[in-house]
Design an enzyme around this catalytic site. Structure first.
Site, PDB file in Angstrom:
ATOM      1  CG  ASP A  42      41.553 -92.996  29.583  1.00  0.00           C
ATOM      2  OD1 ASP A  42      41.577 -92.227  28.085  1.00  0.00           O
ATOM      3  OD2 ASP A  42      40.808 -93.193  29.796  1.00  0.00           O
ATOM      4  CE1 TYR A  64      35.193 -93.236  27.157  1.00  0.00           C
ATOM      5  CE2 TYR A  64      35.655 -95.575  28.030  1.00  0.00           C
ATOM      6  CZ  TYR A  64      36.047 -94.298  27.473  1.00  0.00           C
ATOM      7  OH  TYR A  64      37.545 -94.257  27.234  1.00  0.00           O
ATOM      8  CG  HIS A 120      45.584 -90.636  25.902  1.00  0.00           C
ATOM      9  ND1 HIS A 120      45.196 -89.850  26.693  1.00  0.00           N
ATOM     10  CD2 HIS A 120      44.742 -91.783  26.109  1.00  0.00           C
ATOM     11  CE1 HIS A 120      44.103 -90.115  27.702  1.00  0.00           C
ATOM     12  NE2 HIS A 120      43.975 -91.298  27.405  1.00  0.00           N
TER      13      HIS A 120
END
Length: 384
Positions: free
Chosen positions: A178, A308, A359
């Site tokens: 990630d 982000y 994930h």
């Protein structure tokens, strides 16, 4: 400050406030038969919150987390929290493991013993690691950045200082998934002299394939990736849109409501893990709630989603990486990368399709991931 010991000690006041909020939830309605189609299912979240309110014991989980050797050190004006567990072997190789969102340093808690003490699990003590697991700036027990520009590149520079200046390692390994994949790749690109190799469980969303205007130069696998990625971004990436544009707006609701925070995070744990739609196949309620609690008790949902925003605006270009690179692909992960692209952009020396997992790799399959990491780094141990 120098490296200082750290223990998690959440005040009773914070826990009492949480209990009050869990006792006074205002629930929305849900369309009949919608299940998880429009987001986190109402009945599941009500069940999880009831467990949180009536049965979950933070003090038990806090004591378990405090069994790890934890520290804090100030790097570039930010107090970085990290676990540092020494390997039990004749010559442990140092490794830094970097997590992402919506998990935390807890992503690696199950895997740490397999790396520090492989002999205890039927492995070779020659494969032992000194394991360093930091909390990203603004995550968990690291302090919040108070300025712009805290992106994957900046974090990679902080990790280089942590490993060399603070911990005294001259050569080390690095791994991540990630956001941790991005941080690890920037670390390899800008400090190849420090790394024996990098191990990745994903390569993120490959934007140059997604946005390619001329498909004639793409392989069949790359064309398939482009198609799948565009579909995924259209159907599943609403969280990226808001977290990379208006993270502050989102933070008000999620910082004020533990139920809202749980609903936001649980949707991703279900969608991104290898659980076949049933979270209980992969995670206990205690596991999920401990992850959510890390965000709640530190009030870090705003500072974590802000990464982000920064990554979408301020990241420098990332060229080809020459450091030896391993990629372990878990079948239920998001957007598995085409090997042709990876080979063009990274020095791929190991490419392994794992039998199961999603994930949240080290949470879901800690033993198999640890084995892959040990096998990849075995030939490089004489280089450190």
């Amino acid at each position: 400050m120098a490296v200082e010991r750290f223990q998690i000690q959440i005040s009773d006041e914070v826990l009492d406030d949480l209990q009050y909020r869990l006792n006074h939830v205002r629930w929305p309605d849900q369309v009949e038969g919608a299940a998880w189609e429009q987001g986190t299912e109402l009945s599941y979240l009500q069940s999880l919150v009831a467990y949180w309110r009536d049965h979950f014991d933070w003090r038990v989980q806090e004591a378990k987390l405090n069994r790890f050797s934890q520290f804090r050190s100030n790097i570039d004006g930010i107090d970085i929290h990290f676990v540092h567990e020494r390997g039990k072997g004749p010559n442990p190789l140092p490794i830094i493991l970097t997590h992402g969102w919506p998990d935390s340093y807890l992503r690696y808690q199950k895997m740490i013993p397999f790396l520090t003490d492989p002999a205890a699990y039927g492995g070779d003590p020659e494969d032992a690691f000194d394991v360093v697991v930091p909390s990203l700036p603004g995550f968990g027990f690291s302090s919040h950045p108070n300025r712009r520009g805290m992106n994957n590149y900046h974090v990679s520079e902080m990790w280089a200082k942590l490993m060399t200046q603070e911990l005294g390692y001259t050569k080390f390994a690095a791994a991540g998934g990630d956001m941790g994949s991005g941080v690890t790749r920037y670390l390899a690109a800008n400090h190849p002299e420090l790394l024996v190799g990098i191990h990745l469980t994903d390569i993120g969303i490959i934007r140059d394939l997604v946005n390619a205007q001329d498909p004639s130069g793409l392989s069949e696998a790359e064309l398939q990736y482009k198609k799948k990625a565009q579909e995924w971004l259209a159907l599943e990436a609403g969280y990226i849109s808001i977290q990379s544009t208006k993270p502050q707006t989102l933070a008000y609701g999620l910082s004020d409501s533990p139920t809202g925070l749980a609903g936001w995070m649980i949707d991703k744990f279900r969608a991104w893990s290898d659980c076949n739609g049933d979270l209980r196949q992969r995670f206990s309620e205690d596991e999920l709630l401990t992850h959510i609690m890390i965000y709640w008790v530190t009030n870090t949902i705003g500072s974590t989603t802000r990464m982000y925003y920064e990554n979408s605006r301020s990241l420098p270009p990332l060229g080809r990486i020459e450091v030896p690179t391993a990629v372990a692909l878990f079948p239920a992960d998001i957007l598995l990368p085409p090997k042709e692209w990876a080979v063009r952009n990274l020095n791929i020396t190991r490419w392994n399709a794992m039998p199961r997992g999603g994930h949240f790799t080290a949470l879901e399959e800690p033993e198999s991931l640890a084995k892959d990491i040990r096998e990849f780094y075995r030939p490089f141990r004489t280089m450190k």
